[in-house]
Design a protein around this motif. Structure first.
Motif, PDB file in Angstrom:
ATOM      1  N   ALA A 365      29.659  18.594  24.474  1.00  0.00           N
ATOM      2  CA  ALA A 365      30.840  17.801  25.253  1.00  0.00           C
ATOM      3  C   ALA A 365      30.725  16.166  25.365  1.00  0.00           C
ATOM      4  O   ALA A 365      31.688  15.491  25.237  1.00  0.00           O
ATOM      5  N   TYR A 366      29.377  15.994  25.017  1.00  0.00           N
ATOM      6  CA  TYR A 366      29.241  14.402  24.977  1.00  0.00           C
ATOM      7  C   TYR A 366      30.336  13.491  23.828  1.00  0.00           C
ATOM      8  O   TYR A 366      30.806  12.562  24.164  1.00  0.00           O
ATOM      9  N   TRP A 367      30.257  14.249  22.791  1.00  0.00           N
ATOM     10  CA  TRP A 367      30.710  13.451  21.800  1.00  0.00           C
ATOM     11  C   TRP A 367      32.260  14.092  21.575  1.00  0.00           C
ATOM     12  O   TRP A 367      33.010  13.323  21.041  1.00  0.00           O
ATOM     13  N   ILE A 368      32.443  15.154  21.787  1.00  0.00           N
ATOM     14  CA  ILE A 368      33.940  16.013  21.580  1.00  0.00           C
ATOM     15  C   ILE A 368      34.872  14.978  22.903  1.00  0.00           C
ATOM     16  O   ILE A 368      36.062  14.920  22.606  1.00  0.00           O
ATOM     17  N   GLY A 369      34.239  14.805  23.948  1.00  0.00           N
ATOM     18  CA  GLY A 369      35.095  13.950  24.920  1.00  0.00           C
ATOM     19  C   GLY A 369      35.795  12.832  24.394  1.00  0.00           C
ATOM     20  O   GLY A 369      37.041  12.821  24.505  1.00  0.00           O
ATOM     21  N   PRO A 370      34.882  12.005  24.022  1.00  0.00           N
ATOM     22  CA  PRO A 370      35.409  10.593  23.374  1.00  0.00           C
ATOM     23  C   PRO A 370      36.413  10.915  22.366  1.00  0.00           C
ATOM     24  O   PRO A 370      37.370  10.166  22.034  1.00  0.00           O
ATOM     25  N   TRP A 371      35.896  11.854  21.410  1.00  0.00           N
ATOM     26  CA  TRP A 371      36.623  11.981  20.137  1.00  0.00           C
ATOM     27  C   TRP A 371      38.119  12.417  20.475  1.00  0.00           C
ATOM     28  O   TRP A 371      39.002  11.993  20.001  1.00  0.00           O
ATOM     29  N   LEU A 372      38.139  13.337  21.242  1.00  0.00           N
ATOM     30  CA  LEU A 372      39.566  14.036  21.979  1.00  0.00           C
ATOM     31  C   LEU A 372      40.399  12.651  22.548  1.00  0.00           C
ATOM     32  O   LEU A 372      41.614  12.745  22.279  1.00  0.00           O
ATOM     33  N   GLY A 373      39.499  11.784  23.169  1.00  0.00           N
ATOM     34  CA  GLY A 373      40.141  10.481  23.612  1.00  0.00           C
ATOM     35  C   GLY A 373      41.070   9.924  22.875  1.00  0.00           C
ATOM     36  O   GLY A 373      41.875   9.478  22.699  1.00  0.00           O
ATOM     37  N   VAL A 374      40.170   9.335  21.641  1.00  0.00           N
ATOM     38  CA  VAL A 374      40.923   8.682  20.637  1.00  0.00           C
ATOM     39  C   VAL A 374      41.747   9.433  19.993  1.00  0.00           C
ATOM     40  O   VAL A 374      42.807   8.750  19.405  1.00  0.00           O
ATOM     41  N   VAL A 375      41.637  10.586  19.408  1.00  0.00           N
ATOM     42  CA  VAL A 375      42.488  11.577  18.647  1.00  0.00           C
ATOM     43  C   VAL A 375      44.153  11.581  19.596  1.00  0.00           C
ATOM     44  O   VAL A 375      45.015  11.353  18.922  1.00  0.00           O
ATOM     45  N   PHE A 376      44.004  11.936  20.869  1.00  0.00           N
ATOM     46  CA  PHE A 376      44.951  11.829  21.637  1.00  0.00           C
ATOM     47  C   PHE A 376      45.643  10.786  21.849  1.00  0.00           C
ATOM     48  O   PHE A 376      46.981  10.785  21.758  1.00  0.00           O
ATOM     49  N   ALA A 377      45.025   9.647  21.905  1.00  0.00           N
ATOM     50  CA  ALA A 377      45.614   8.378  21.989  1.00  0.00           C
ATOM     51  C   ALA A 377      46.410   8.027  20.685  1.00  0.00           C
ATOM     52  O   ALA A 377      47.377   7.388  20.919  1.00  0.00           O
ATOM     53  N   ASP A 378      45.748   8.337  19.679  1.00  0.00           N
ATOM     54  CA  ASP A 378      46.367   8.077  18.273  1.00  0.00           C
ATOM     55  C   ASP A 378      47.820   8.902  18.161  1.00  0.00           C
ATOM     56  O   ASP A 378      48.705   8.276  17.547  1.00  0.00           O
ATOM     57  N   GLN A 379      47.663   9.978  18.221  1.00  0.00           N
ATOM     58  CA  GLN A 379      48.678  10.816  18.314  1.00  0.00           C
ATOM     59  C   GLN A 379      49.939  10.293  19.287  1.00  0.00           C
ATOM     60  O   GLN A 379      51.046  10.318  18.879  1.00  0.00           O
ATOM     61  N   TYR A 380      49.536   9.785  20.495  1.00  0.00           N
ATOM     62  CA  TYR A 380      50.555   9.111  21.252  1.00  0.00           C
ATOM     63  C   TYR A 380      51.275   7.807  20.521  1.00  0.00           C
ATOM     64  O   TYR A 380      52.255   8.018  20.702  1.00  0.00           O
ATOM     65  N   LEU A 381      50.265   7.218  19.998  1.00  0.00           N
ATOM     66  CA  LEU A 381      50.748   6.052  19.478  1.00  0.00           C
ATOM     67  C   LEU A 381      51.510   6.051  18.160  1.00  0.00           C
ATOM     68  O   LEU A 381      52.559   5.343  17.941  1.00  0.00           O
ATOM     69  N   ARG A 382      51.191   7.263  17.510  1.00  0.00           N
ATOM     70  CA  ARG A 382      51.964   7.423  16.068  1.00  0.00           C
ATOM     71  C   ARG A 382      53.025   8.491  16.186  1.00  0.00           C
ATOM     72  O   ARG A 382      53.584   8.944  15.271  1.00  0.00           O
ATOM     73  N   ARG A 383      53.561   8.918  17.168  1.00  0.00           N
ATOM     74  CA  ARG A 383      54.480   9.842  17.630  1.00  0.00           C
ATOM     75  C   ARG A 383      55.862   9.593  16.718  1.00  0.00           C
ATOM     76  O   ARG A 383      56.078   8.434  16.764  1.00  0.00           O
ATOM     77  N   GLY A 384      56.249  10.421  15.869  1.00  0.00           N
ATOM     78  CA  GLY A 384      57.239  10.409  14.899  1.00  0.00           C
ATOM     79  C   GLY A 384      56.968   9.625  13.717  1.00  0.00           C
ATOM     80  O   GLY A 384      57.871   9.532  12.710  1.00  0.00           O
ATOM     81  N   GLN A 385      55.682   8.975  13.439  1.00  0.00           N
ATOM     82  CA  GLN A 385      55.234   8.310  12.464  1.00  0.00           C
ATOM     83  C   GLN A 385      54.841   9.222  11.351  1.00  0.00           C
ATOM     84  O   GLN A 385      54.382  10.186  11.404  1.00  0.00           O
ATOM     85  N   LYS A 386      55.229   8.883   9.899  1.00  0.00           N
ATOM     86  CA  LYS A 386      54.692   9.611   8.931  1.00  0.00           C
ATOM     87  C   LYS A 386      53.466   9.003   8.488  1.00  0.00           C
ATOM     88  O   LYS A 386      53.089   8.104   8.230  1.00  0.00           O
ATOM     89  N   ILE A 387      52.430  10.367   8.353  1.00  0.00           N
ATOM     90  CA  ILE A 387      51.078   9.607   7.917  1.00  0.00           C
ATOM     91  C   ILE A 387      50.482  10.290   6.723  1.00  0.00           C
ATOM     92  O   ILE A 387      49.329  10.107   6.100  1.00  0.00           O
ATOM     93  N   ALA A 388      51.267  10.988   5.929  1.00  0.00           N
ATOM     94  CA  ALA A 388      50.821  11.745   4.623  1.00  0.00           C
ATOM     95  C   ALA A 388      50.120  10.547   3.787  1.00  0.00           C
ATOM     96  O   ALA A 388      49.132  10.889   3.083  1.00  0.00           O
ATOM     97  N   GLY A 389      50.652   9.364   3.572  1.00  0.00           N
ATOM     98  CA  GLY A 389      50.344   8.562   2.574  1.00  0.00           C
ATOM     99  C   GLY A 389      49.131   8.077   3.007  1.00  0.00           C
ATOM    100  O   GLY A 389      48.365   7.376   1.768  1.00  0.00           O
ATOM    101  N   TYR A 390      48.527   8.066   4.202  1.00  0.00           N
ATOM    102  CA  TYR A 390      47.300   7.400   4.739  1.00  0.00           C
ATOM    103  C   TYR A 390      46.334   8.305   4.590  1.00  0.00           C
ATOM    104  O   TYR A 390      44.923   7.918   4.233  1.00  0.00           O
ATOM    105  N   LEU A 391      46.149   9.823   4.447  1.00  0.00           N
ATOM    106  CA  LEU A 391      44.905  10.618   4.685  1.00  0.00           C
ATOM    107  C   LEU A 391      44.237  10.583   3.874  1.00  0.00           C
ATOM    108  O   LEU A 391      42.961  10.869   3.856  1.00  0.00           O
ATOM    109  N   TYR A 392      44.461  10.363   2.455  1.00  0.00           N
ATOM    110  CA  TYR A 392      43.602  10.253   1.116  1.00  0.00           C
ATOM    111  C   TYR A 392      43.398   9.057   0.696  1.00  0.00           C
ATOM    112  O   TYR A 392      42.894   8.942  -0.462  1.00  0.00           O
ATOM    113  N   ASP A 393      43.752   7.861   1.264  1.00  0.00           N
ATOM    114  CA  ASP A 393      43.928   6.526   0.979  1.00  0.00           C
ATOM    115  C   ASP A 393      42.354   6.011   1.309  1.00  0.00           C
ATOM    116  O   ASP A 393      42.101   5.730   2.501  1.00  0.00           O
ATOM    117  N   ARG A 394      41.298   5.868   0.283  1.00  0.00           N
ATOM    118  CA  ARG A 394      39.794   5.601   0.671  1.00  0.00           C
ATOM    119  C   ARG A 394      39.933   3.949   1.274  1.00  0.00           C
ATOM    120  O   ARG A 394      38.677   3.836   1.855  1.00  0.00           O
TER     121      ARG A 394
END
Length: 468
Positions: A365-394
């Motif tokens: 729970a120690y690491w999953i708590g902040p991980w979820l915080g970051v993931v959900f904040a990112d989802q909120y900021l990116r709502r409606g944004q297309k992300i496919a082109g970034y996922l495999y860009d090193r």
């Protein structure tokens, strides 16, 4: 710069006894199959096992809760974990990639190696070892041989399922579900018949608000421990399926199985036979011999159901770190590695399984708590944004996300951790808080991400629009 997604070739689709090719590629429509309702048993079966029961036992034995206090804490912690699982599972059909590949958006390609490595260790080694131990003890009690023999049997079976991959794992969850459900329902009824739900609180536990928050924390840690896997088991669904139904079936299966078996575990302690030194044996001691034997077998099957998922997703996360392996067999090779590593850790943990498990649940729970915080904040900021082109860009970087995660993790642990080896500054001053590290980490990391990354994501949106 954006990069085209590597995709599967349509050759795997719904084959069951076939090694799943590749590693963490985008799932092409030609390989998509299934329906959201299958997620109910995908997330019920792996929790119909003794590790789930033991969370409830800890609430009463170690944290000093009465049965009804334990029920309330378990409901809150499990409910929060199920909500997170709903939101993340729903993304799988939309994006067709594993959960940790989606993590490259909030953390960047290289920064994502940190949570991916943590997930590899906690899933492919930590959870694998924890569940293997409970399965090994069950087989040992049932057949009378040593726990090490039981451990070898359990590890070989679950590693084999995960080696073949997604479709065989899903099939095993489906066909083990009715067997596990029937046995655990019968065992649960028998436990409640013998339980004293009004039994006084034990004198040896933590007690009070601290014990209650520890109950919430461990039950949340158990349920939320599945969230870094969520999209792994929804990414093969057709992109046209309902995301709401996808999230609902996944989270309902998770919540019901965890909540019911955890309160059964809490009830079992009130029979007066509970013993942390022999948890599986004490749990089945109140059951008639045929049901006790069936329950021990179900505990072993449940451990295999859980660890088939753990080792599969742990290997998936490791591949996502970015280490280059032979593309066609990357995941399968890593699965074998984690099977060996998990076996060694489980062997080491056999003498003191109960104590190791309590600490492990909170550390997850120690690491999953902040991980979820970051993931959900990112989802909120990116709502409606297309992300496919970034996922495999090193070359894609988002160091603000990693900074927010580390800030939330380090600050929450230093201030609120309440472990035997380390007690945080605030937890030491106000011990009645118990351990709320995971909640504080979620809030701090999520808030920091909104602060650090809002302008970067806004700029990406503008760039995406102008490049169209």
């Amino acid at each position: 710069m954006t990069t085209a997604e590597p995709t599967t070739d349509g050759s795997y689709r719904n084959k069951i006894v076939a090694v799943e090719p590749g590693g963490n590629e985008y799932i092409a429509e030609a390989d998509r199959h299934g329906k959201p309702s299958q997620l109910f048993w995908t997330w019920t079966s792996p929790n119909l096992e003794f590790a789930t029961i033991f969370v409830g036992m800890l609430a009463v034995l170690a944290f000093g809760m009465s049965f009804w206090q334990a029920v309330a804490g378990i409901a809150i912690g499990t409910g929060l974990g199920a909500v997170a699982h709903f939101l993340l599972s729903a993304r799988g059909p939309l994006h067709g990639v594993p959960q940790m590949v989606l993590g490259r958006m909030p953390f960047g390609f290289k920064g994502n190696a940190v949570p991916a490595a943590l997930m590899s260790v906690t899933a492919g080694v930590g959870w694998f070892a924890t569940n293997s131990v409970s399965g090994a003890f069950a087989l040992s009690t049932l057949f009378g041989f040593g726990p090490l023999v039981g451990l070898i049997i359990i590890v070989l079976l679950q590693t084999g399922f995960a080696f073949f991959g997604h479709n065989l794992v899903q099939a095993f969850e489906k066909y083990s579900f009715p067997v596990l459900a029937v046995i655990f329902i019968a065992a649960s009824v028998a436990i409640f018949v013998h339980a004293d739900l009004g039994a006084p609180v034990g004198a040896d536990g933590v007690g009070g608000m601290g014990g209650f928050l520890l109950t919430v924390g461990t039950s949340f840690g158990y349920a939320a421990g599945w969230t870094p896997y969520a999209a792994d088991y929804t990414r093969y669904l057709p992109s046209t399926v309902s995301t709401t139904r996808t999230g609902l079936f996944a989270s309902t299966g998770l919540f019901l199985s965890c909540f019911v078996l955890e309160i059964v575990g809490a009830a079992s302690v009130t029979t007066g036979e509970a013993n942390l030194g022999d948890p599986t044996g004490s749990f089945t001691s109140e059951l008639a011999s045929p049901l006790a034997k069936a329950t021990l077998l179900a505990i072993a099957i449940g451990a295999i159901a859980a660890n088939s998922i753990n080792i599969y997703s742990g290997a998936m996360a490791f591949v996502t770190i970015g280490i280059k392996l032979p593309a066609h067999v990357a995941r399968a090779l890593v699965t074998v590695f984690f099977g060996v590593a998990g076996f060694l850790i489980a062997w080491w943990a056999l003498p003191d399984a109960a104590h190791s498990y309590e600490a492990f649940l909170l550390i997850i729970a120690y690491w999953i708590g902040p991980w979820l915080g970051v993931v959900f904040a990112d989802q909120y900021l990116r709502r409606g944004q297309k992300i496919a082109g970034y996922l495999y860009d090193r070359s894609y970087a988002n160091w603000g996300g990693l900074a927010a995660f580390l800030f939330g993790l380090v600050a929450s642990v230093l201030l609120f951790s309440n472990q035997e080896l380390f007690v945080g500054l605030i937890a030491k001053a106000v011990p009645q808080l118990g351990d709320i590290t995971f909640f504080v980490g979620f809030v701090l990391a999520g808030g920091a991400y909104l602060l650090f990354c809002k302008s970067k994501i806004a700029a990406e949106r503008t760039l995406d629009v102008t490049s169209v």
